[in-house]
Design an enzyme around this catalytic site. Structure first.
Site, PDB file in Angstrom:
ATOM      1  N   HIS A 190      72.821  64.754 -32.860  1.00  0.00           N
ATOM      2  CA  HIS A 190      71.561  65.496 -33.015  1.00  0.00           C
ATOM      3  C   HIS A 190      70.451  64.609 -33.586  1.00  0.00           C
ATOM      4  O   HIS A 190      69.283  64.755 -33.240  1.00  0.00           O
ATOM      5  CB  HIS A 190      71.760  66.727 -33.911  1.00  0.00           C
ATOM      6  CG  HIS A 190      72.476  67.841 -33.211  1.00  0.00           C
ATOM      7  ND1 HIS A 190      73.082  68.879 -33.871  1.00  0.00           N
ATOM      8  CD2 HIS A 190      72.693  68.073 -31.887  1.00  0.00           C
ATOM      9  CE1 HIS A 190      73.632  69.707 -32.986  1.00  0.00           C
ATOM     10  NE2 HIS A 190      73.407  69.225 -31.780  1.00  0.00           N
ATOM     11  N   THR A 238      72.735  74.798 -27.747  1.00  0.00           N
ATOM     12  CA  THR A 238      71.912  75.607 -28.648  1.00  0.00           C
ATOM     13  C   THR A 238      70.490  75.049 -28.642  1.00  0.00           C
ATOM     14  O   THR A 238      70.306  73.857 -28.908  1.00  0.00           O
ATOM     15  CB  THR A 238      72.469  75.529 -30.093  1.00  0.00           C
ATOM     16  OG1 THR A 238      73.855  75.864 -30.067  1.00  0.00           O
ATOM     17  CG2 THR A 238      71.726  76.464 -31.019  1.00  0.00           C
ATOM     18  N   GLY A 279      79.800  77.047 -32.247  1.00  0.00           N
ATOM     19  CA  GLY A 279      79.518  76.605 -33.619  1.00  0.00           C
ATOM     20  C   GLY A 279      80.785  76.612 -34.441  1.00  0.00           C
ATOM     21  O   GLY A 279      81.841  77.049 -33.976  1.00  0.00           O
ATOM     22  N   HIS A 325      83.405  81.656 -27.672  1.00  0.00           N
ATOM     23  CA  HIS A 325      84.514  80.930 -28.302  1.00  0.00           C
ATOM     24  C   HIS A 325      85.274  81.945 -29.146  1.00  0.00           C
ATOM     25  O   HIS A 325      84.698  82.524 -30.076  1.00  0.00           O
ATOM     26  CB  HIS A 325      83.972  79.833 -29.230  1.00  0.00           C
ATOM     27  CG  HIS A 325      83.477  78.613 -28.536  1.00  0.00           C
ATOM     28  ND1 HIS A 325      82.442  78.641 -27.629  1.00  0.00           N
ATOM     29  CD2 HIS A 325      83.874  77.306 -28.619  1.00  0.00           C
ATOM     30  CE1 HIS A 325      82.225  77.399 -27.182  1.00  0.00           C
ATOM     31  NE2 HIS A 325      83.070  76.581 -27.764  1.00  0.00           N
ATOM     32  N   GLU A 385      89.592  80.212 -31.970  1.00  0.00           N
ATOM     33  CA  GLU A 385      89.690  78.755 -31.919  1.00  0.00           C
ATOM     34  C   GLU A 385      90.506  78.257 -33.115  1.00  0.00           C
ATOM     35  O   GLU A 385      91.115  77.204 -33.085  1.00  0.00           O
ATOM     36  CB  GLU A 385      88.268  78.181 -31.979  1.00  0.00           C
ATOM     37  CG  GLU A 385      88.090  76.851 -31.341  1.00  0.00           C
ATOM     38  CD  GLU A 385      86.634  76.383 -31.373  1.00  0.00           C
ATOM     39  OE1 GLU A 385      86.460  75.179 -31.162  1.00  0.00           O
ATOM     40  OE2 GLU A 385      85.706  77.178 -31.593  1.00  0.00           O
TER      41      GLU A 385
END
Length: 347
Positions: free
Chosen positions: A67, A100, A174, A201, A204
């Site tokens: 990022h 995102t 996330g 998701h 997980e």
């Protein structure tokens, strides 16, 4: 490349679980690092090589580094274009990318311009004749809570209507250890009501059974991972029954789960459980850059680990077409493409 490798590379494939930033290859990372020497980033922190493993927390640390490197519209455009072309080079004919929307005050990147830039990259690749059909899922990061989730859904709605069919759905992802699905239910319900497809998701990590149960009631259109659904790993038969009853396809990412240590080894991967049930399961990469893999390798791994023949593998890749979020006419075009390529792949 050996004959086996050539077969998997030529096999037409569908990729349905690919996080944009996690899919950035080491070559693209090199370009970004060269452009931003002031960040002083050590390249070894951005990919998990052969035989290496990291905890899920450490995997999320890798994203923070990526990022930092991707913080302008130009970066987003380059990264998306590179990722699309790499998937195409690996024989992927249909790709759903997810990300995102991010804003970076210093560079003027907004959540809206982030999505616009991803769409621009998809259109550019199409105009250049890259042989791949690409769609986009706008992702809700569960760490950001209720309000941001609702904002994200509104953005996704807006682009679903204005992107010429390129924005097809919503992803919930996330860090799974943060937040609770119940806080995000209103946003997910709204998305579903307005016609966005949902890929969530779920399970997980082992502690999410109650949340999974709640979110399966929506129900989602696809499930990411679903690692801890089945009773053999502490899940419950009732969760499995809900998934089967609603015929919800699973997006399964072998290397990601083994390197991220949510599955102990390839032989114990839950692909086997769902495959033996005959339930729709799609092999995916998750983060091909972070986990140093590609979709050809993932298919080859599944085949060698679970004794699948080339015919089985072809069927698996073809059945993935039924799980895509693009409309029926696109599914028909892809099925035709698979038919056309069959003789070439099995020559």
């Amino acid at each position: 490349m050996d004959n086996e490798g050539v077969f998997y590379r030529q096999l037409p494939k569908v990729e349905l679980h690919a996080h944009l930033n996690g899919s950035v290859s080491s070559q693209t990372i090199e370009k970004l690092i060269r452009q931003k020497p002031h960040l002083d980033i050590d390249h070894s922190t951005t990919a998990i090589g052969k035989g290496q493993q990291r905890t899920l927390d450490e995997c999320f640390e890798v994203f923070k580094v990526i990022h930092k490197l991707v913080d302008t519209e130009e970066d987003v455009l380059m990264v998306t274009t590179d990722v699309i072309k790499e998937f195409a080079a690996d024989g992927v004919k249909y790709l759903e990318l997810r990300s995102t929307p991010r804003e970076v005050k210093d560079t003027g990147l907004t959540k809206k311009s982030y999505i616009e830039t991803v769409i621009k990259a998809i259109q550019q690749c199409k105009n250049e004749g890259v042989d791949i059909d690409v769609r986009f899922l706008v992702a809700i990061d569960r760490r950001n809570g209720t309000e941001v989730a609702m904002e994200t859904v509104k953005l996704a709605e807006e682009f679903m209507l204005s992107s010429d069919g390129l924005v097809v759905g919503l992803d919930l992802s996330g860090d799974p250890s943060v937040g609770h699905g119940k806080d995000l239910l209103p946003a997910l319900q709204r998305a579903k009501n307005c016609g966005l497809k949902l890929s969530l998701h779920l399970s997980e990590v082992p502690s999410q059974l109650e949340e999974s149960d709640l979110l399966l009631n929506l129900p989602p259109d696809r499930i990411g991972h679903g690692t801890f659904f089945h009773p053999e790993v502490g899940g419950s038969q009732s969760l499995v029954d809900k998934v089967v009853k609603n015929n919800i396809p699973l997006e399964l990412c072998l290397t990601s789960n083994v390197k991220g240590q949510t599955v102990p080894c390839y032989v114990k991967h839950h692909f086997k459980y769902w495959y033996q049930l005959g339930h729709p399961s799609v092999i995916c990469t998750d983060d091909k850059g972070v986990f140093s893999t590609d979709l050809s390798q993932e298919y080859q791994l599944a085949a060698s680990t679970f004794g699948l023949s080339r015919k089985d593998v072809w069927k698996l890749s073809q059945q993935a077409i039924d799980c895509i979020f693009a409309p029926e006419d696109v599914k028909q075009q892809l099925k035709q493409k698979w038919n056309d390529l069959h003789t070439q792949v099995f020559k």
